[in-house]
Motif scaffolding. Structure first.
Motif, mmCIF file in Angstrom:
data_model
loop_
_atom_site.group_PDB
_atom_site.id
_atom_site.type_symbol
_atom_site.label_atom_id
_atom_site.label_comp_id
_atom_site.label_asym_id
_atom_site.label_seq_id
_atom_site.Cartn_x
_atom_site.Cartn_y
_atom_site.Cartn_z
ATOM 1 N N ARG A 148 -2.443 7.476 3.421
ATOM 2 C CA ARG A 148 -2.819 8.790 3.946
ATOM 3 C C ARG A 148 -4.276 9.095 3.591
ATOM 4 O O ARG A 148 -5.052 9.550 4.438
ATOM 5 C CB ARG A 148 -1.899 9.856 3.351
ATOM 6 N N ASP A 149 -4.663 8.826 2.346
ATOM 7 C CA ASP A 149 -6.039 9.085 1.934
ATOM 8 C C ASP A 149 -7.015 8.175 2.668
ATOM 9 O O ASP A 149 -8.131 8.591 3.011
ATOM 10 C CB ASP A 149 -6.184 8.891 0.423
ATOM 11 N N ILE A 150 -6.624 6.920 2.887
ATOM 12 C CA ILE A 150 -7.487 6.010 3.640
ATOM 13 C C ILE A 150 -7.704 6.554 5.043
ATOM 14 O O ILE A 150 -8.824 6.558 5.565
ATOM 15 C CB ILE A 150 -6.869 4.595 3.713
ATOM 16 N N LEU A 185 0.860 -1.186 0.000
ATOM 17 C CA LEU A 185 0.000 0.000 0.000
ATOM 18 C C LEU A 185 0.895 1.235 0.000
ATOM 19 O O LEU A 185 1.732 1.400 0.894
ATOM 20 C CB LEU A 185 -0.904 0.014 1.238
ATOM 21 N N ALA A 238 -10.155 9.337 4.870
ATOM 22 C CA ALA A 238 -11.483 8.838 4.510
ATOM 23 C C ALA A 238 -12.135 8.144 5.702
ATOM 24 O O ALA A 238 -13.314 8.346 5.990
ATOM 25 C CB ALA A 238 -11.384 7.881 3.325
ATOM 26 N N LEU A 239 -11.357 7.339 6.413
ATOM 27 C CA LEU A 239 -11.902 6.653 7.589
ATOM 28 C C LEU A 239 -12.295 7.665 8.657
ATOM 29 O O LEU A 239 -13.328 7.522 9.314
ATOM 30 C CB LEU A 239 -10.872 5.665 8.145
ATOM 31 N N PRO A 257 0.767 7.702 -0.175
ATOM 32 C CA PRO A 257 -0.393 8.566 -0.418
ATOM 33 C C PRO A 257 -1.721 7.849 -0.230
ATOM 34 O O PRO A 257 -2.679 8.438 0.267
ATOM 35 C CB PRO A 257 -0.193 8.995 -1.877
ATOM 36 N N TRP A 258 -1.764 6.576 -0.634
ATOM 37 C CA TRP A 258 -3.027 5.852 -0.531
ATOM 38 C C TRP A 258 -3.395 5.626 0.933
ATOM 39 O O TRP A 258 -4.542 5.811 1.340
ATOM 40 C CB TRP A 258 -2.926 4.534 -1.289
#
Lengths: 189, 189
Positions: A151-153, A145, A156-157, A148-149
């Motif tokens: 961090r975005d998760i 993973l 979002a969570l 950036p992904w």
DNA sequence: CCGGTGTGGAACATCGATGTTCCACTATCG
DNA sequence: CGATAGTGGAACATCGATGTTCCACACCGG
């Protein structure tokens, strides 16, 4: 008064300014298109006063963005990202961010329309990416993973968790707990 | 013309209506406060024509919401939630939702300001919750995570994934793949 | 008590979005 | 060819938000 002007953080003016900013956070997260009159009413001040502190609407939103990111930066510092494993740091960061509540939602929502430079304007973006990289190396974060992904998760969570808490679906503590467990399972290798 | 009036789905009027709705999805996801003139320009029609199909702005947004949820419902059907394990169904649902793209973002964003009845207006909300419950029973979904929370995680991950794809951080396929893997890890018991 | 500071409210001008009306243009169909 | 449907654009009225000005009031320290 001359000397105190620059550092008058506890004076009447500073308190009024804070009241307006706080009210703006609350009102604008509920309705991003709220009018200045709504914000003034929520702050318990006259619309004139709002214009006295923030001549234009843009001045208010700019100040809000600035304040919001400052809070994010402080939360990032409190999370002590350089201590422990990457996953542990991410855990602390999640908790600190969650405590920001509405402020986080505001930063989250207001970044999108302005442009796609969301993360570039976060002074601590690199710190977080570095934290995740460390987690990749120490084996506490799934290396498949990307930084950036993850961090975005995280964001979002947090958004989802805060919505749950805000709408009364879950208590504040339950929402944070769910969020942390979900994050933990996602980043685990 | 009398007979075709009710079912004129392929006529000029139907095509114009679709063009306006499609443009509205694109423009409003980019800027929720866009004016009708912007939407008309994006649709390649005059502002007068927009008012001819949707007399008031509220009529347009209502039609958008309706169309958006219809797409969500169709996607839910295509995911065949009653087949296979709960986790498998959730996987298919995630893929179908992801394909909706901007439409999903619009439904996601426009639900918040209107009120907190977001999920109650989704006709298939119960189907999804039932799916998750089945996953709880067949052992494919972590029973410590509640139905509503998993549903919110799904939407939050889709939002993050779509942003990644939209801003060019990741390709459409990479974003979906990351999203599915994250979802899979979260729901695994 | 008095002058300065901060505030609230009324009044006004302005601006952009919205909604409406009317007319001209074009294409299609009988 | 002529009628009709669909469209585009100009012009206008309206409305809400915004920004500005001015004045009265309250409070607080000298």
């Amino acid at each position: 008064m001359d000397v105190r002007t620059a550092a008058a953080d506890t004076g009447t003016k500073a308190r009024t300014r804070r009241a307006i900013l706080d009210a703006a956070v609350t009102v604008l997260t509920a309705d991003p298109a709220a009018s200045l009159a709504d914000i003034a009413a929520a702050a318990g001040v006259g619309r004139t006063t709002v214009h006295r502190y923030f001549p234009e609407r843009a001045d208010l939103t700019t100040a809000l963005q600035q304040m919001g990111w400052e809070h994010v930066v402080q939360a990032t510092r409190r999370a002590r990202l350089t201590e422990g494993t990457g996953a542990e740091g991410l855990d602390r960061l999640c908790q600190e961010y969650f405590e920001l509540g509405n402020v986080l939602m505001l930063v989250f929502n207001y970044s999108a329309p302005d442009g796609d430079v969301t993360w570039e304007c976060d002074p601590d973006n690199q710190s977080v990416l570095d934290l995740i990289t460390r987690g990749h190396h120490d084996g506490s974060i799934d290396p498949t993973l990307t930084g950036p992904w993850i961090r975005d998760i995280l964001w979002a969570l947090l958004y989802a968790a805060w919505q749950q808490s805000r709408t009364g679906v879950a208590s504040r503590h339950q929402a944070l707990d769910s969020c942390l467990r979900a994050l933990h399972k996602v980043v685990a290798p």
